[in-house]
Design a protein around this motif. Structure first.
Motif, PDB file in Angstrom:
ATOM      1  N   CYS A 263     -12.727   9.743  -2.386  1.00  0.00           N
ATOM      2  CA  CYS A 263     -13.152  11.044  -1.845  1.00  0.00           C
ATOM      3  C   CYS A 263     -11.949  11.852  -1.376  1.00  0.00           C
ATOM      4  O   CYS A 263     -12.036  12.607  -0.404  1.00  0.00           O
ATOM      5  N   SER A 264     -10.819  11.680  -2.044  1.00  0.00           N
ATOM      6  CA  SER A 264      -9.632  12.436  -1.664  1.00  0.00           C
ATOM      7  C   SER A 264      -8.914  12.958  -2.909  1.00  0.00           C
ATOM      8  O   SER A 264      -8.389  12.178  -3.694  1.00  0.00           O
ATOM      9  N   SER A 265      -8.917  14.290  -3.064  1.00  0.00           N
ATOM     10  CA  SER A 265      -8.175  14.884  -4.189  1.00  0.00           C
ATOM     11  C   SER A 265      -6.705  14.527  -4.054  1.00  0.00           C
ATOM     12  O   SER A 265      -6.009  14.312  -5.035  1.00  0.00           O
ATOM     13  N   MET A 298     -10.969  23.965  -5.704  1.00  0.00           N
ATOM     14  CA  MET A 298     -11.943  22.908  -5.423  1.00  0.00           C
ATOM     15  C   MET A 298     -13.298  23.313  -5.984  1.00  0.00           C
ATOM     16  O   MET A 298     -14.158  23.828  -5.260  1.00  0.00           O
ATOM     17  N   THR A 301     -16.213  21.223  -4.402  1.00  0.00           N
ATOM     18  CA  THR A 301     -16.497  21.635  -3.027  1.00  0.00           C
ATOM     19  C   THR A 301     -17.211  22.991  -3.021  1.00  0.00           C
ATOM     20  O   THR A 301     -18.099  23.240  -2.211  1.00  0.00           O
ATOM     21  N   THR A 339     -10.235  24.084   2.088  1.00  0.00           N
ATOM     22  CA  THR A 339     -10.556  22.675   2.304  1.00  0.00           C
ATOM     23  C   THR A 339      -9.380  21.793   1.896  1.00  0.00           C
ATOM     24  O   THR A 339      -8.843  21.952   0.796  1.00  0.00           O
ATOM     25  N   ALA A 340      -8.997  20.877   2.768  1.00  0.00           N
ATOM     26  CA  ALA A 340      -7.913  19.947   2.427  1.00  0.00           C
ATOM     27  C   ALA A 340      -8.457  18.855   1.515  1.00  0.00           C
ATOM     28  O   ALA A 340      -9.657  18.566   1.533  1.00  0.00           O
ATOM     29  N   VAL A 342      -8.904  15.820   1.507  1.00  0.00           N
ATOM     30  CA  VAL A 342      -9.121  14.536   2.195  1.00  0.00           C
ATOM     31  C   VAL A 342     -10.619  14.334   2.410  1.00  0.00           C
ATOM     32  O   VAL A 342     -11.383  15.300   2.384  1.00  0.00           O
ATOM     33  N   PRO A 343     -11.051  13.096   2.615  1.00  0.00           N
ATOM     34  CA  PRO A 343     -12.483  12.848   2.741  1.00  0.00           C
ATOM     35  C   PRO A 343     -13.127  13.667   3.859  1.00  0.00           C
ATOM     36  O   PRO A 343     -12.573  13.785   4.952  1.00  0.00           O
ATOM     37  N   GLY A 344     -14.258  14.245   3.549  1.00  0.00           N
ATOM     38  CA  GLY A 344     -15.059  14.923   4.563  1.00  0.00           C
ATOM     39  C   GLY A 344     -14.602  16.309   4.966  1.00  0.00           C
ATOM     40  O   GLY A 344     -15.265  16.962   5.769  1.00  0.00           O
ATOM     41  N   ALA A 345     -13.492  16.782   4.401  1.00  0.00           N
ATOM     42  CA  ALA A 345     -12.969  18.091   4.820  1.00  0.00           C
ATOM     43  C   ALA A 345     -13.968  19.207   4.512  1.00  0.00           C
ATOM     44  O   ALA A 345     -14.145  20.137   5.303  1.00  0.00           O
ATOM     45  N   GLY A 346     -14.650  19.097   3.382  1.00  0.00           N
ATOM     46  CA  GLY A 346     -15.592  20.138   2.967  1.00  0.00           C
ATOM     47  C   GLY A 346     -16.743  20.300   3.952  1.00  0.00           C
ATOM     48  O   GLY A 346     -17.245  21.408   4.153  1.00  0.00           O
ATOM     49  N   ASP A 375     -19.512  13.787  -1.161  1.00  0.00           N
ATOM     50  CA  ASP A 375     -18.064  13.906  -1.262  1.00  0.00           C
ATOM     51  C   ASP A 375     -17.550  13.259  -2.560  1.00  0.00           C
ATOM     52  O   ASP A 375     -16.628  13.765  -3.211  1.00  0.00           O
ATOM     53  N   ARG A 378     -18.332  15.772  -5.316  1.00  0.00           N
ATOM     54  CA  ARG A 378     -17.538  17.008  -5.339  1.00  0.00           C
ATOM     55  C   ARG A 378     -16.057  16.729  -5.573  1.00  0.00           C
ATOM     56  O   ARG A 378     -15.378  17.480  -6.294  1.00  0.00           O
ATOM     57  N   THR A 379     -15.544  15.650  -4.998  1.00  0.00           N
ATOM     58  CA  THR A 379     -14.117  15.388  -5.168  1.00  0.00           C
ATOM     59  C   THR A 379     -13.787  15.112  -6.645  1.00  0.00           C
ATOM     60  O   THR A 379     -12.744  15.527  -7.147  1.00  0.00           O
ATOM     61  N   ASN A 382     -13.425  18.345  -8.251  1.00  0.00           N
ATOM     62  CA  ASN A 382     -12.242  19.058  -7.740  1.00  0.00           C
ATOM     63  C   ASN A 382     -11.013  18.717  -8.579  1.00  0.00           C
ATOM     64  O   ASN A 382     -10.216  19.593  -8.927  1.00  0.00           O
TER      65      ASN A 382
HETATM   66  N1  ASP Z   1     -12.980  15.354  -0.207  1.00  0.00           N
HETATM   67  C1  ASP Z   1     -12.706  16.561  -0.939  1.00  0.00           C
HETATM   68  C2  ASP Z   1     -11.412  16.413  -1.720  1.00  0.00           C
HETATM   69  O1  ASP Z   1     -10.574  15.636  -1.350  1.00  0.00           O
HETATM   70  C3  ASP Z   1     -12.651  17.757  -0.095  1.00  0.00           C
HETATM   71  C4  ASP Z   1     -13.983  18.014   0.482  1.00  0.00           C
HETATM   72  O2  ASP Z   1     -14.354  17.350   1.436  1.00  0.00           O
HETATM   73  O3  ASP Z   1     -14.692  18.872  -0.059  1.00  0.00           O
HETATM   74  O4  ASP Z   1     -11.235  17.090  -2.707  1.00  0.00           O
END
Ligand code: ASP
Length: 409
Positions: A263-265, A298, A301, A339-340, A342-346, A375, A378-379, A382
């Motif tokens: 879950c981290s781009s 993204m 996201t 959105t960064a 990283v997990p959960g940023a969205g 997540d 979406r990731t 992304n």
């Molecule tokens: N987890 C997503 C990413 O790393 C960002 C988001 O939380 O939407 O791309």
């Protein structure tokens, strides 16, 4: 690293994923949190350790490496236009499918929404101003990706303007980028265990009973995402670049899997760089557009912003006017850009959209229950959107396949 080893690494990660699901279904949540989650957290920390220097070095080298400044400007404009267009379409796609499926209907919110009051939406103007770092060193220390990218792109442009005199510094950043990619390959040896830890924790925590009430939300996000890939990203790659669909899918498999499981781009960035290069993007365009897209572009996201807005409005029985929907598209694009990787940023960034159209922020807590699954969806997209854009721009520049990729480069 040979391609044989790479394939086997992806398979090792698949096995880690499958084992994680099985173990997660057996163990209880607190055990998973105590013993399995740290295995996954270690993987994410190792990857994040290399990401800041990797992004700085690759963006500076990427933007300065295009020695022909008019070409750099052209590439930047094309990359940004594709990012903006695909992100806008993505939000609209999410709105459209959520509008049809209405995932928020029939949900009882009464026992939910407990911690949403603590979530504060950053004001829009502040969000935009925050892209500019007051102190680039502070941005690097804090890992503020948008600020770092802003600084690195301008630094790269300025370096490019120095011409011959800047060559030594350019070389320095190229080498730093290569070193960081090597470090990442070392870190990836640990990936299968990290994936196992993350998956087992996720499954243990979100048992099926928690998932069911929010199943419609997950299904909607999934359908909107698949349709977006099939109708937007794949045709873009197929018809603009002429790359066969299967070749594209095969090459994005590794970054997709890293993104899906972590879950981290940001974690998928190195794999994404290699994927873009294997698909024919030049080193300069890949090094410029992939790290930039990693934070800015993204698509997944953006779809999520659209779907969640309709879901939340449905839960609270709020009608959304056409004007509201246009606002959601605009704010969704900004939120996705901010959105960064990283997990959960969205999830946090949904507050920007919700506030703008008057959706109660309590909805955030409800979505949070299944956000890990959303997540993953979406990731994945992304990162796929970044590769699709990089090869498309390379083709538009007439450079596709001009620099054959050497593995591990
Ligand atoms: N987890 C997503 C990413 O790393 C960002 C988001 O939380 O939407 O791309």
């Amino acid at each position: 690293m040979s391609s044989k080893m790479k394939i086997s690494l992806a398979w090792q990660m698949m096995i880690g994923l499958a084992l994680g699901v099985v173990v997660g279904a057996i163990v209880d949540s607190s055990l998973a949190t105590t013993y399995l989650k740290p295995l996954g957290d270690l993987f994410i920390r190792l990857i994040r350790m290399v990401v800041v220097p990797l992004v700085i070095a690759t963006i500076i080298a990427g933007s300065a490496g295009i020695s022909d400044t008019s070409k750099l400007g052209r590439v930047a404009v094309k990359v940004l236009l594709i990012y903006a267009a695909t992100t806008g379409i993505a939000v609209a796609c999410g709105l459209f499918f959520a509008g049809i499926i209405q995932p928020g209907q029939g949900l009882d919110l009464s026992t939910e929404g407990l911690q949403a009051k603590n979530v504060v939406a950053p004001p829009l103007v502040q969000t935009l101003l925050d892209i500019v770092p007051i102190n680039p060193m502070e941005a690097m220390a804090k890992g503020s990706m948008l600020q770092i990218i802003f600084f690195a792109v301008i630094f790269g442009f300025a370096l490019s303007g120095l011409g011959e005199r800047g060559k030594g510094v350019l070389k320095f950043f190229e080498v730093v980028g290569d070193v960081m990619i090597r470090m990442t390959h070392m870190v990836m040896v640990y990936a299968p265990i990290g994936v196992f830890g993350l998956m087992s924790y996720t499954v243990a925590r979100h048992g099926l009973s928690v998932l069911l009430p929010l199943g419609a939300l997950i299904v909607t996000a999934f359908i909107a995402t698949v349709v977006f890939v099939v109708l937007v990203l794949i045709p873009m790659v197929r018809f603009v670049t002429g790359t066969p669909v299967m070749v594209f899918l095969k090459n994005i498999f590794e970054p997709w899997l890293v993104a899906f499981t972590t879950c981290s781009s940001a974690a998928a960035l190195p794999a994404n760089l290699s994927a873009a290069r294997r698909l024919g993007a030049t080193k300069a365009i890949a090094s410029f557009s992939i790290p930039l897209g990693n934070t800015v572009n993204m698509n997944g996201t953006a779809i999520y912003m659209g779907v969640c807005s309709i879901f939340a409005a449905g839960v609270y029985g709020l009608p959304l006017t056409m004007g509201d929907q246009v606002t959601i598209v605009l704010m969704g694009v900004l939120a996705a850009v901010g959105t960064a990787g990283v997990p959960g940023a969205g999830l946090i960034m949904t507050t920007i959209v919700f506030t703008q159209v008057g959706i109660p922020l309590e909805a955030v807590a409800l979505i949070a229950g299944v956000d890990r699954i959303l997540d993953m969806i979406r990731t994945s997209i992304n990162v796929v959107g970044d590769v699709a854009s990089a090869v498309t721009v390379t083709k538009l520049e007439g450079d596709l396949g001009a620099e054959p990729y050497v593995e591990g480069e």
